[in-house]
Structure formats: C-alpha cells, structure tokens
Design a protein around this motif. Structure first.
Motif, PDB file in Angstrom:
ATOM      1  N   LEU A  66       0.854  -1.194   0.000  1.00  0.00           N
ATOM      2  CA  LEU A  66       0.000   0.000   0.000  1.00  0.00           C
ATOM      3  C   LEU A  66       0.888   1.242   0.000  1.00  0.00           C
ATOM      4  O   LEU A  66       1.702   1.425   0.910  1.00  0.00           O
ATOM      5  CB  LEU A  66      -0.914   0.003   1.222  1.00  0.00           C
ATOM      6  N   THR A  90       0.887   5.410  -0.185  1.00  0.00           N
ATOM      7  CA  THR A  90       0.041   6.596  -0.033  1.00  0.00           C
ATOM      8  C   THR A  90       0.904   7.848   0.008  1.00  0.00           C
ATOM      9  O   THR A  90       2.083   7.812   0.366  1.00  0.00           O
ATOM     10  CB  THR A  90      -0.809   6.525   1.246  1.00  0.00           C
ATOM     11  N   THR A 124      -9.240   4.384  -5.466  1.00  0.00           N
ATOM     12  CA  THR A 124      -8.095   3.541  -5.152  1.00  0.00           C
ATOM     13  C   THR A 124      -7.569   2.958  -6.454  1.00  0.00           C
ATOM     14  O   THR A 124      -8.355   2.523  -7.302  1.00  0.00           O
ATOM     15  CB  THR A 124      -8.482   2.382  -4.211  1.00  0.00           C
ATOM     16  N   ALA A 126       0.629   7.463  -6.886  1.00  0.00           N
ATOM     17  CA  ALA A 126       0.031   7.860  -5.611  1.00  0.00           C
ATOM     18  C   ALA A 126       0.171   9.353  -5.376  1.00  0.00           C
ATOM     19  O   ALA A 126      -0.769  10.024  -4.911  1.00  0.00           O
ATOM     20  CB  ALA A 126       0.676   7.071  -4.470  1.00  0.00           C
ATOM     21  N   VAL A 182      -4.299   9.501  -4.361  1.00  0.00           N
ATOM     22  CA  VAL A 182      -5.126   8.381  -3.907  1.00  0.00           C
ATOM     23  C   VAL A 182      -4.216   7.211  -3.539  1.00  0.00           C
ATOM     24  O   VAL A 182      -3.067   7.133  -4.002  1.00  0.00           O
ATOM     25  CB  VAL A 182      -6.131   7.935  -4.992  1.00  0.00           C
ATOM     26  N   PRO A 183      -4.696   6.275  -2.719  1.00  0.00           N
ATOM     27  CA  PRO A 183      -3.887   5.096  -2.399  1.00  0.00           C
ATOM     28  C   PRO A 183      -3.649   4.235  -3.634  1.00  0.00           C
ATOM     29  O   PRO A 183      -4.535   4.070  -4.470  1.00  0.00           O
ATOM     30  CB  PRO A 183      -4.752   4.346  -1.371  1.00  0.00           C
ATOM     31  N   LEU A 225     -10.537  -5.986  -2.130  1.00  0.00           N
ATOM     32  CA  LEU A 225     -10.517  -4.517  -2.137  1.00  0.00           C
ATOM     33  C   LEU A 225     -11.926  -3.937  -2.172  1.00  0.00           C
ATOM     34  O   LEU A 225     -12.186  -2.879  -1.579  1.00  0.00           O
ATOM     35  CB  LEU A 225      -9.704  -4.017  -3.331  1.00  0.00           C
ATOM     36  N   CYS A 233     -11.983  -0.921   0.516  1.00  0.00           N
ATOM     37  CA  CYS A 233     -11.592   0.411   0.045  1.00  0.00           C
ATOM     38  C   CYS A 233     -12.633   1.457   0.424  1.00  0.00           C
ATOM     39  O   CYS A 233     -13.752   1.125   0.845  1.00  0.00           O
ATOM     40  CB  CYS A 233     -11.389   0.401  -1.469  1.00  0.00           C
ATOM     41  N   GLU A 234     -12.282   2.706   0.266  1.00  0.00           N
ATOM     42  CA  GLU A 234     -13.178   3.807   0.638  1.00  0.00           C
ATOM     43  C   GLU A 234     -14.438   3.818  -0.209  1.00  0.00           C
ATOM     44  O   GLU A 234     -15.555   4.011   0.303  1.00  0.00           O
ATOM     45  CB  GLU A 234     -12.432   5.141   0.502  1.00  0.00           C
ATOM     46  N   ILE A 266     -12.706   2.111  -8.015  1.00  0.00           N
ATOM     47  CA  ILE A 266     -11.449   1.365  -8.130  1.00  0.00           C
ATOM     48  C   ILE A 266     -10.938   1.489  -9.564  1.00  0.00           C
ATOM     49  O   ILE A 266     -11.660   1.223 -10.518  1.00  0.00           O
ATOM     50  CB  ILE A 266     -11.640  -0.116  -7.772  1.00  0.00           C
TER      51      ILE A 266
END
Length: 325
Positions: free
Chosen positions: A76, A78, A91, A116, A121-122, A150, A154-155, A160
């Motif tokens: 990951l 960020t 993401t 990133a 975004v991640p 994911l 994920c948020e 995605i």
C-alpha cells in the motif's frame, strides 16, 4: 509534436534520455533476454533481480506499507496529498509487468509512488504468483482475489481504478472482464501501459515484431505453453482482445511505436470505440516497451502518467458509456 486520429494519439518527439535508453536496451539487454533460459532455474535467477532492486533506497515523500489483500501479498503506497477532484475516494489497484516470470513490488515501486503522489489516492501494488509457481490462470486467480477483497475494504468500491503494464495490463483487463461477467462491482477505469492483450502474438508480422527494442519473440513463444499450463485454467476469454468489448469500463492505453504489444493495442482500441466504450490510446515514438515504469527518469513517462490520470478523472466524472474527451 503529436498527431491524433480518432482515439489514437501519436507522439513523435523523442528526448535524448529516451533515445539513450532505447539503444542501450536494444544493444545490451535484448541479446541477454534472447539467450536467457526459460527453465525453472533460469526463471529463479531472474527473481534475484527483484531482490537487488528491493535493496535500493525507497521513493521519498510516500508511505509504503506491506499488506495482504485477499491472501495475496501487496504493498500500500500513499501520499500525504489527497485528491479533491473526481478522484477523491478512489483507489488504484496495480498489477506489475514482467511476462509472468519476473519483476514485482520493488521493480514497480517508483511508478506506483508517482501514481500515488500525482493522483492523491492510495495505490495498492499486487504481488501475484508467477512462473514457476503457476501459469497465467494462477496469476488471474490472485488478481481476482485482490480485487474482490478490495471491494470490501476500500473507501469507495465504485471508484477502483485497475492499472498495469505488460503482463499486469493483461491482468487489469482480465479483472475488469471477470468482474462484469461475475456480477461484481465493476472498476471505474483501466490503465494499461503496453498491455499484453493477445497471447497469440505469433500471429503478427514477424518483421515488425523483430523491431521491439528488447522483447524477443523467441522467448514469448518458449513461454507460451507454460503461460497457459498450470493448475488454474484461464477463466473467460484467453486474451482480452477476444472478450466482449462492452464488458470493459473506460480504458486508457499507452504503447511504444515499435513493440510486440502495439498491433493488439490499436486493434483493441478500435473494438472498444466501435462498441461505444470510452478509450484513449497514446503511441510514442522512440520508447521501449512499458516505458512508464521508468517514472521520473523519462519525461515521456511522466507525461504518459499524467495523461492516464487525466483520463481517469474524466472517466470518474461521468460513469458509463461515453466518448473520450
């Protein structure tokens, strides 16, 4: 200077750095790859490249964390800046290239860090299994496991973005295809840097294929049986170019003028456009296969990354079938 025809944009200007990289790779790397044995021992030796790169200093300005996604080792990455545009909440799930035999998290850490930082975004880079631990079917299985996990973590699962270069571009397109056919939440967009879209590369003009700066067709042909073998079958279409183009979300492609992947990238662009899907393709003169992996080393790499993120911003600003802006 660049010219545009339909959704294919062609870039003709070549920087001195790109010219230097092209000829170094052409003169020294391609003959080495052509002679490298595709046995388990030879593939294992290539794996040492990943260990060497992993010892290099890590990119600055980003946070890097080892994670597991659906049981698949991942990384990951960020950046402190967060997107405030249509990418907010998105993401990027990244699949590295390497012909399903080598490369990994370390070799693509620089590119993922740039993504990133520039996107805000991640970015999650996935270390899927490769030869000799499994064929392409096994790689797809890991890629789908990561994507499915994911969706739950994920948020915003509707935001995605799947991305990848070379073999990783194949996986990004396969995940998009399978997400659609299996009734999962589909990705918002796909980014493919020199993606492998056709496992039958031998069908193309051999004279053209020989002009690739460093990928020898002889090695592709030697690996093909091992690609399609293994314990896990390829689910769905063997090659993304054989899948129903209506299954794919908005797609961004970049490719070098002379490389093995270009014929199918241009053909896939036409198929997507004919199906009414959003697609934008950039063909760059003087570059090598998967040149965006060079990240900040090449101006052309950074420009291509910027174009790909601009495309995804437009895609996330309006979901569904639409023409590329």
């Amino acid at each position: 200077m660049r010219t545009r025809e339909s959704t294919i944009i062609r870039h003709w200007k070549v920087s001195w750095r790109a010219w230097l990289v092209f000829w170094i790779v052409r003169i020294f790397v391609k003959p080495l790859f052509a002679a490298w044995p595709t046995t388990d021992r030879g593939i294992a030796a290539l794996g040492h490249l990943e260990k060497v790169v992993d010892r290099l200093p890590r990119p600055k300005g980003v946070s890097i964390e080892q994670v597991s996604l659906g049981g698949v080792p991942s990384e990951l990455i960020t950046h402190h800046r967060r997107a405030a545009d249509s990418l907010a909440g998105a993401t990027i799930l990244y699949f590295h290239g390497g012909g399903f035999v080598f490369c990994g998290l370390a070799t693509h850490r620089s590119l993922c860090s740039v993504l990133a930082a520039r996107a805000g975004v991640p970015v999650i880079s996935v270390e899927y299994r490769q030869l000799p631990h499994g064929g392409i079917g096994t790689s797809i299985r890991d890629a789908m496991a990561a994507y499915t996990a994911l969706l739950d973590t994920c948020e915003d699962p509707s935001k995605i973005i799947l991305a990848g270069d070379s073999a990783g571009g194949y996986l990004a397109m396969k995940v998009a295809e399978l997400a659609a056919t299996e009734g999962l939440v589909t990705p918002a967009a796909v980014i493919g840097y020199s993606p492998l879209l056709n496992l039958a590369l031998e069908q193309h003009d051999p004279d053209y294929m020989a002009r690739d700066a460093y990928l020898p067709m002889s090695q592709v042909e030697a690996l093909k049986d091992r690609w399609v073998g293994g314990p896990d079958p390829i689910v769905g279409a063997d090659s993304p170019i054989e899948a129903d183009p209506r299954l794919f979300p908005p797609v961004f492609f970049s490719v070098a003028q002379y490389e093995l992947m270009r014929p199918d990238v241009e053909a896939m662009t036409g198929l997507l456009e004919d199906a009414g899907q959003a697609v934008e393709t950039h063909v760059w003169s003087g570059q090598i296969h998967a040149y965006p992996v060079f990240g900040q080393v090449l101006g052309e790499s950074m420009t291509t990354i910027a174009f790909s993120l601009d495309f995804t911003r437009r895609a996330l600003g309006y979901r569904g079938r639409h023409s590329a802006a």
